[in-house]
Design a protein around this motif. Structure first.
Motif, PDB file in Angstrom:
ATOM      1  N   GLU A  22      -7.167   1.408  -0.643  1.00  0.00           N
ATOM      2  CA  GLU A  22      -7.100   1.916  -2.009  1.00  0.00           C
ATOM      3  C   GLU A  22      -5.707   1.793  -2.615  1.00  0.00           C
ATOM      4  O   GLU A  22      -5.539   1.772  -3.839  1.00  0.00           O
ATOM      5  N   TYR A  23      -4.696   1.758  -1.739  1.00  0.00           N
ATOM      6  CA  TYR A  23      -3.325   1.778  -2.224  1.00  0.00           C
ATOM      7  C   TYR A  23      -2.583   0.541  -1.722  1.00  0.00           C
ATOM      8  O   TYR A  23      -2.840   0.044  -0.606  1.00  0.00           O
ATOM      9  N   GLY A  24      -1.645   0.090  -2.526  1.00  0.00           N
ATOM     10  CA  GLY A  24      -0.828  -1.054  -2.140  1.00  0.00           C
ATOM     11  C   GLY A  24       0.633  -0.687  -2.082  1.00  0.00           C
ATOM     12  O   GLY A  24       1.061   0.360  -2.562  1.00  0.00           O
ATOM     13  N   GLY A  25       1.455  -1.573  -1.491  1.00  0.00           N
ATOM     14  CA  GLY A  25       2.884  -1.345  -1.368  1.00  0.00           C
ATOM     15  C   GLY A  25       3.285  -1.155   0.067  1.00  0.00           C
ATOM     16  O   GLY A  25       2.512  -1.378   1.009  1.00  0.00           O
ATOM     17  N   THR A  26       4.535  -0.740   0.240  1.00  0.00           N
ATOM     18  CA  THR A  26       5.040  -0.501   1.587  1.00  0.00           C
ATOM     19  C   THR A  26       4.428   0.766   2.157  1.00  0.00           C
ATOM     20  O   THR A  26       3.791   1.553   1.444  1.00  0.00           O
ATOM     21  N   ALA A  27       4.694   0.976   3.461  1.00  0.00           N
ATOM     22  CA  ALA A  27       4.158   2.165   4.110  1.00  0.00           C
ATOM     23  C   ALA A  27       4.685   3.429   3.454  1.00  0.00           C
ATOM     24  O   ALA A  27       3.972   4.420   3.305  1.00  0.00           O
ATOM     25  N   MET A  61      -4.832  -6.793  14.818  1.00  0.00           N
ATOM     26  CA  MET A  61      -4.394  -5.415  14.974  1.00  0.00           C
ATOM     27  C   MET A  61      -5.585  -4.463  14.761  1.00  0.00           C
ATOM     28  O   MET A  61      -6.394  -4.666  13.862  1.00  0.00           O
ATOM     29  N   VAL A  62      -5.629  -3.427  15.623  1.00  0.00           N
ATOM     30  CA  VAL A  62      -6.628  -2.369  15.496  1.00  0.00           C
ATOM     31  C   VAL A  62      -5.907  -1.032  15.616  1.00  0.00           C
ATOM     32  O   VAL A  62      -5.074  -0.851  16.514  1.00  0.00           O
ATOM     33  N   ILE A  98       7.447  -2.882   5.315  1.00  0.00           N
ATOM     34  CA  ILE A  98       6.529  -4.015   5.198  1.00  0.00           C
ATOM     35  C   ILE A  98       5.289  -3.579   4.421  1.00  0.00           C
ATOM     36  O   ILE A  98       4.879  -2.424   4.480  1.00  0.00           O
ATOM     37  N   SER A  99       4.745  -4.499   3.673  1.00  0.00           N
ATOM     38  CA  SER A  99       3.571  -4.194   2.877  1.00  0.00           C
ATOM     39  C   SER A  99       2.356  -4.042   3.781  1.00  0.00           C
ATOM     40  O   SER A  99       2.170  -4.809   4.737  1.00  0.00           O
ATOM     41  N   LEU A 100       1.518  -3.034   3.458  1.00  0.00           N
ATOM     42  CA  LEU A 100       0.299  -2.839   4.250  1.00  0.00           C
ATOM     43  C   LEU A 100      -0.653  -4.005   4.081  1.00  0.00           C
ATOM     44  O   LEU A 100      -1.433  -4.317   4.988  1.00  0.00           O
ATOM     45  N   ALA A 101      -0.602  -4.626   2.939  1.00  0.00           N
ATOM     46  CA  ALA A 101      -1.461  -5.796   2.740  1.00  0.00           C
ATOM     47  C   ALA A 101      -1.125  -6.881   3.743  1.00  0.00           C
ATOM     48  O   ALA A 101      -2.005  -7.592   4.235  1.00  0.00           O
ATOM     49  N   ILE A 137       5.027   6.366  10.979  1.00  0.00           N
ATOM     50  CA  ILE A 137       5.571   5.480  12.017  1.00  0.00           C
ATOM     51  C   ILE A 137       5.936   4.112  11.440  1.00  0.00           C
ATOM     52  O   ILE A 137       6.903   3.465  11.862  1.00  0.00           O
ATOM     53  N   LEU A 138       5.171   3.672  10.430  1.00  0.00           N
ATOM     54  CA  LEU A 138       5.387   2.331   9.879  1.00  0.00           C
ATOM     55  C   LEU A 138       6.445   2.297   8.786  1.00  0.00           C
ATOM     56  O   LEU A 138       6.857   1.204   8.361  1.00  0.00           O
TER      57      LEU A 138
END
Length: 656
Positions: free
Chosen positions: A215-220, A150-151, A137-140, A131-132
């Motif tokens: 654990e992971y970085g970057g976009t969705a 946000m929850v 956008i970065s999850l960070a 969905i994202l």
């Protein structure tokens, strides 16, 4: 046949070190019905204490083994144990081995469950990341929103509306993304200052939080690709775990089967040895053995014990009130009929076995009441299919199939005598009579047949009384010699006038004298045996009681004889029911449709008659057997012969 197998009481004395070998030998032959330890006097005082704990242990081990086999998808059929059973030593080995096996299985099962939970969690995260993905956008950044809280997580679907209603006081945004069974994945947003209100509302809605993966970085999109790789790795690990579990199951399969067989065998032996007598390091194995099997048992015991066991054989009628078990040895044609007799009661050891008599009279009386060549052949076919195990799912009804086969054959025979084929009386000529056209003759024949059967009952009573050496029952009982002669006298007084002869005076005098003999049965018995007093109670009470007993005997002679009139009555009813079926069929005749309906009514009507009337006739036949015939001689107070055996497993000797 007609009498149970002759029994001998056998006592085997052996030392404690030999008892297990001796017990297994006895069980392997399956010829000894054990006495209960409570009947062994001093020998039975401490017999069960040493083995009760082992019985419970092996019962628990069997349950554990079955649960373990179920978890590993291992069938419990065909269990085989190798070597001799060891009820004492197997307890410790079995406990240690089961703990080790369960440890291995539990480790793999827990690993598989953990991997499944991880896969489910990562799949849910993957769906939320889908969905994202369009946001790029970065999850960070989502985890470190400056002005919004946000929850993410799942809640029960029915709580979604209630959650939205509870947040009416604050600005919020709830985005339902994905439904999984009864729960829905939601993203909830609000201002940071309203975060506690949102958290409490979500908690009351039973939120299961879904944390975005740290654990992971970057976009969705980038994180989702990494998550998919993680899911693939977890699935591979799950497959390897399941494969390892399957390999473990294959490895443990033969050992678990043998352990199951051994647990069952050890438990059976422990239960048996709890019934043995025990004193001063010596065991007593007491029970009843068919006399023709005693020699084989003696030789087997002497061989296994090496002369360290004492074997004693005696008459089954020893001191005390012990009940000798009954072993019936009827031929293959009569064995299925034993169930009918056992429903009433097992023959006592000193009683006559009525199975052959029931087998013949039941089939004859059923056929007489349900006489029809067509319906009888249908019953014969069904019975033959059941008896031959032609229908595997109905294999447990094979013995009933033999009974049904016999009833069908006699129904066909009487159908030929009546000239009836599925109720049609024009297809074949009657070899004897047609029930509806010869009702008086049929009813009189039924009563005459009943008199013959009752005389057989008298004879069986005399044989039983003689077998039990009961003088009073033989001579002065209402079903003994005096009762039989009285029945014949009364029969002569009724039959001869019916045939056109004068009532014989001697029959009336003989009947009166025999009634007096029945009335004085107790004092006559005591006089013949030389016992005193001649009457145990006072004279007036004895006379009143004896009078009503004789009166009841006279009534029973008449009622039992007339009860057999139902043989002819049901034959007439059967013919009448068939007539009704054809009348209904003829009412629908006319045209093509009418012809089809007529055939349908005839077929369905005959099926209904075979099913419902057949059941009613069977019940009436049982009533004649149980009340009229068995009432003459049979008590059914015996106990069945149940020999000590190992359970339904195969135990192979070592090296076999």
């Amino acid at each position: 046949m007609f009498v149970p197998a002759e029994m001998s009481e056998v006592d085997i004395f052996c030392y404690q070190d030999d008892v297990e070998e001796v017990a297994q030998t006895v069980a392997s032959l399956g010829v000894m019905h054990l006495m209960d330890a409570n009947t062994l006097g001093k020998w039975g005082s401490d017999s069960a204490t040493a083995w009760s704990g082992r019985i419970s242990a092996y019962t628990a081990y069997e349950a554990r083994i079955l649960r373990l086999m179920e978890r590993l998808d291992i069938s419990s059929e065909g269990a085989v144990c190798r070597g001799r059973l060891d009820p004492r030593g197997d307890v410790t080995h079995m406990a240690e081995r089961l703990d080790d096996m369960q440890g291995q299985v539990n480790a793999l099962s827990e690993r598989a469950s953990q991997l499944r939970r991880e896969i489910e969690r990562w799949e849910l995260i993957s769906r939320s990341l889908t969905i994202l993905e369009p946001l790029s956008i970065s999850l960070a950044d989502l985890r470190t929103l400056e002005h919004l809280h946000m929850v993410a997580g799942t809640i029960p679907q029915e709580n979604l509306v209630r959650l939205q209603a509870s947040l009416f006081r604050i600005p919020y945004c709830i985005i339902p993304l994905y439904r999984q069974e009864s729960r829905v994945l939601v993203f909830a947003f609000c201002a940071n200052e309203h975060a506690p209100i949102l958290e409490r509302a979500l908690e009351s809605a039973f939120l299961d939080p879904l944390a975005l993966p740290e654990e992971y970085g970057g976009t969705a999109h980038e994180v989702r690709e990494q998550v998919e790789d993680r899911i693939a790795a977890e699935r591979q690990a799950l497959e390897e775990t399941l494969q390892a579990r399957q390999e473990l199951a294959s490895e443990l399969d033969p050992e678990l089967r043998e352990m199951l067989a051994r647990a069952r065998g050890d438990r059976a032996m422990a239960e048996a040895m709890a019934h043995f007598g025990y004193r001063d390091q010596v065991y007593l194995i007491a029970g009843y053995v068919p006399t023709d099997e005693v020699r084989n048992l003696r030789e087997a015991i002497e061989d296994v014990a090496g002369g360290r066991a004492t074997f004693e054989e005696s008459s089954p009628h020893g001191p005390g009130q012990r009940t000798v078990p009954t072993l019936l040895r009827n031929g293959p044609l009569f064995q299925p009929m034993e169930a009918l007799v056992a429903t009433y009661g097992v023959p006592g050891y000193d009683e006559i076995d009525p199975t052959p008599l029931v087998a013949i009279t039941f089939a004859v009386m059923f056929g007489a009441m349900f006489g029809d060549l067509g319906s009888g052949l249908v019953l014969t076919l069904v019975g033959a299919l059941l008896a031959a195990h032609a229908i595997p799912r109905l294999g447990r009804f094979a013995s009933q199939g033999v009974l049904l086969l016999a009833c069908g054959l006699f129904s066909s025979l009487f159908g030929a005598l009546y000239g009836s084929v599925f109720g049609i009386e024009e297809l074949i000529p009657s070899l004897w009579l047609q029930p509806l056209n010869n009702i008086p003759r049929l009813l009189m024949t039924s009563v005459a047949f009943g008199a013959v059967v009752l005389n057989i009952g008298f004879a069986a009573h005399l044989a039983t009384a003689a077998r039990q050496k009961a003088l009073a029952q033989t001579l002065f009982d209402k079903n003994g010699v005096a009762g039989l002669l009285l029945y014949w006298s009364l029969g002569a007084m009724v039959l001869l006038p019916a045939l056109g002869y004068a009532t014989p005076w001697w029959a009336a005098i003989l009947a009166a004298l025999l009634a007096l003999v029945l009335l004085a049965g107790e004092p006559l018995t005591h006089w013949l045996l030389g016992e005193r007093p001649l009457i145990d109670s006072n004279l007036s009470e004895y006379l009143v009681q004896s009078f009503f007993e004789v009166f009841e005997a006279l009534i029973s002679y008449v009622s039992n004889t007339l009860s057999y009139v139902r043989l002819g009555a049901f034959a007439v009813a059967h013919a009448g029911l068939n007539m009704v079926v054809f009348i209904l069929a003829d009412l629908l005749a006319g045209g093509t449709v009418g012809a089809v309906l007529r055939v349908a009514v005839i077929v369905l009507g005959n099926l209904a008659i075979i099913g419902f009337e057949g059941l009613i006739v069977a019940i009436q036949t049982l009533r004649l057997e149980y009340y009229e015939l068995f009432g003459k001689f049979y008590k059914g107070s015996g106990v069945p012969f149940k020999p000590l055996t190992l359970p339904a497993i195969e135990c192979e000797a070592e090296g076999a």
